[in-house]
Design a protein around this motif. Sequence first.
Motif, short mmCIF file in Angstrom:
data_model
loop_
_atom_site.label_atom_id
_atom_site.label_comp_id
_atom_site.label_asym_id
_atom_site.label_seq_id
_atom_site.Cartn_x
_atom_site.Cartn_y
_atom_site.Cartn_z
N PRO A 65 0.81 -1.23 0.00
CA PRO A 65 0.00 0.00 0.00
C PRO A 65 0.84 1.27 0.00
N LEU A 66 1.95 1.29 0.75
CA LEU A 66 2.77 2.49 0.81
C LEU A 66 3.36 2.83 -0.56
N GLU A 67 3.73 1.82 -1.31
CA GLU A 67 4.29 2.05 -2.65
C GLU A 67 3.25 2.70 -3.56
N VAL A 68 2.01 2.25 -3.45
CA VAL A 68 0.93 2.83 -4.26
C VAL A 68 0.70 4.28 -3.86
N ILE A 69 0.70 4.55 -2.56
CA ILE A 69 0.53 5.92 -2.07
C ILE A 69 1.64 6.83 -2.62
N LEU A 81 -3.56 6.62 3.34
CA LEU A 81 -4.07 7.73 2.54
C LEU A 81 -4.59 8.85 3.44
N LYS A 82 -5.25 8.45 4.53
CA LYS A 82 -5.80 9.42 5.47
C LYS A 82 -4.67 10.16 6.20
N GLU A 83 -3.62 9.41 6.58
CA GLU A 83 -2.50 10.02 7.30
C GLU A 83 -1.75 11.02 6.43
N ARG A 84 -1.64 10.72 5.12
CA ARG A 84 -0.91 11.62 4.23
C ARG A 84 -1.70 12.88 3.92
N ASP A 106 -14.34 8.14 3.68
CA ASP A 106 -13.57 9.14 4.44
C ASP A 106 -12.27 9.54 3.74
N THR A 107 -11.72 8.63 2.93
CA THR A 107 -10.44 8.91 2.26
C THR A 107 -10.61 9.38 0.82
N GLY A 108 -11.85 9.66 0.41
CA GLY A 108 -12.05 10.27 -0.90
C GLY A 108 -12.52 9.35 -2.00
N CYS A 109 -12.87 8.09 -1.68
CA CYS A 109 -13.40 7.20 -2.72
C CYS A 109 -14.82 7.65 -3.05
N ARG A 110 -15.02 8.07 -4.29
CA ARG A 110 -16.32 8.62 -4.69
C ARG A 110 -17.09 7.71 -5.64
#
Length: 535
Positions: free
Chosen positions: A263-267, A303-306, A333-337
């Motif tokens: 996940p971090l790599e994708v972020i 994603l939320k932390e960043r 909450d993290t922007g998935c629309r």
Amino acid sequence: MQVLPSLGGAIEHEPHVRRRVVLIRPPVVSARNSYSSPVTPPLALAYLAGSLRAAGHEVTTIDGLGEAIDEVWFHDDPECRVRGLTIPEIVSRIPANAELIGVSCMFSQAWLFVRQLVNAVAERFPGVPLVVGGEHVTAAPEVILETCPAVGACALGEGEATVVDLAAYFPEVPERIAGIVYRDPATGQARRSAGRPRIKDVSSIPRPAWDLLPLEEYLSRPFASGVNAGRTMPILATRGCPYKCSFCSSPQMWTQRYYPRPPLEVIEEIEDYIRDYRIDCVEFYDLTAIVKKEWVMEFGTLLKERGLNLTWQLPSGTRSEALDAEVTKLLADTGCRYLVYAAESGSPRMLKKIHKKVKLPRMVESMRNAKRNGMSLRCNLMIGLPEEERSDAYRTLRFQAKLALLGVDDVPLYMFSPYPGSELFKFLQEKGVIGELDDDYFRSLLCQMDLTTSSSYCEAMSPRELALYRLLGMSTFYGLSYLSRPWRIARTAKNLLISGKTDTVFEQRISEALRRRLTKLRARVRARVRVPVPV
């Protein structure tokens, strides 16, 4: 000797073997009366170009869609609508010093057009090796080599390691290249090389070479696989799909191995795109983006932390097993629309037939949670499956209407098309319903996005009846959707006339249709303007 460390399974390369490679993405081909024509950046081509460049090759890309993104024209044989460059325009853009030319063909309905493109390229560059790849190519390589003499080799499955080896060793020693079907230079017969394993360390694959493609042409226009949320960038978080639906050719293309990236790599990749391309949204092109709850929870938390200021979408269809109330809240909450569910049928009997291991009540509950959290939803359905009964089709239509009342924003009803490489395709071949893969077969596949035509692979219902059900189902769904929520009428009007953004795929398709008409109108006006000739 040199081994490209980023591509597990690639063979050793002599350092002096460096070639000028041209990669071609054909324009988009659809039925003349298609209600949808996807306009998306060529992520696969960008990955291939990135791998070739990392191996030291000189790469030229020709994006048959992106380099003429507003041009829509009609082709006579096959009878279809094409968006992008014409065949002569593509051929004219190939550098004279090309040493290897690769053409992609992802979808079988586009093969007749792509074959004409391949033949035109071969006629202009008779001495240059020409290879093809993509999902259609993986499913029918022998047919391609038999019916298209211009093709020298077909790359099977995942392409990054294979294209690097093709650049280094084709056509001199094709037998050394795993994962291809090639034309034997002595006999002209098709030969299969050894199979190529999937790349397990997906983090080692070089990033897409977006700088070699007209990415801004996509970012600056209101196109998206999902809804238009501004400058939208495609990305992959996982590769493969662990499931084996009988209508899908993915198991042959990718096997059933499923490899996620950290996940971090994708972020971090998303952060780079925000900095480099000023994006507003990312779309995940994964075959099945959400399989494990742990992965998506870690991704959402990071994603939320960043605190990244963007939205994101899952437009390709996903399972509901991991999408419980906790997950859907975190996504929102993290922007998935925008979220797409892949139910495929409203009939439990047909779900069992096609090996679709989903529970419709659980999926409906997941959708309800997602709507409570303000997400725009789509659910994919299809009719016309080979063993489908009329009662199964009625259950699907009722399920579609139920989703309208639930508040799901889009529920397209697709017509089943038997794609080479799928289990149902083999089933129909064994029954004699599908014979040789001739031109008529490939023409029949164009019906998928055309409301005026239908397929004929269902014994219980005629093509005309299926077309009626399809039209009835989609009309009923959108009628109920707007009547039960009248405020959507105002929202749609505002999006189409003022904001330019869209909240549903239905709005997105209307927006694209209006854009096409406006482009045509402007072209007519320009054609009528007379420029005074100086005396």
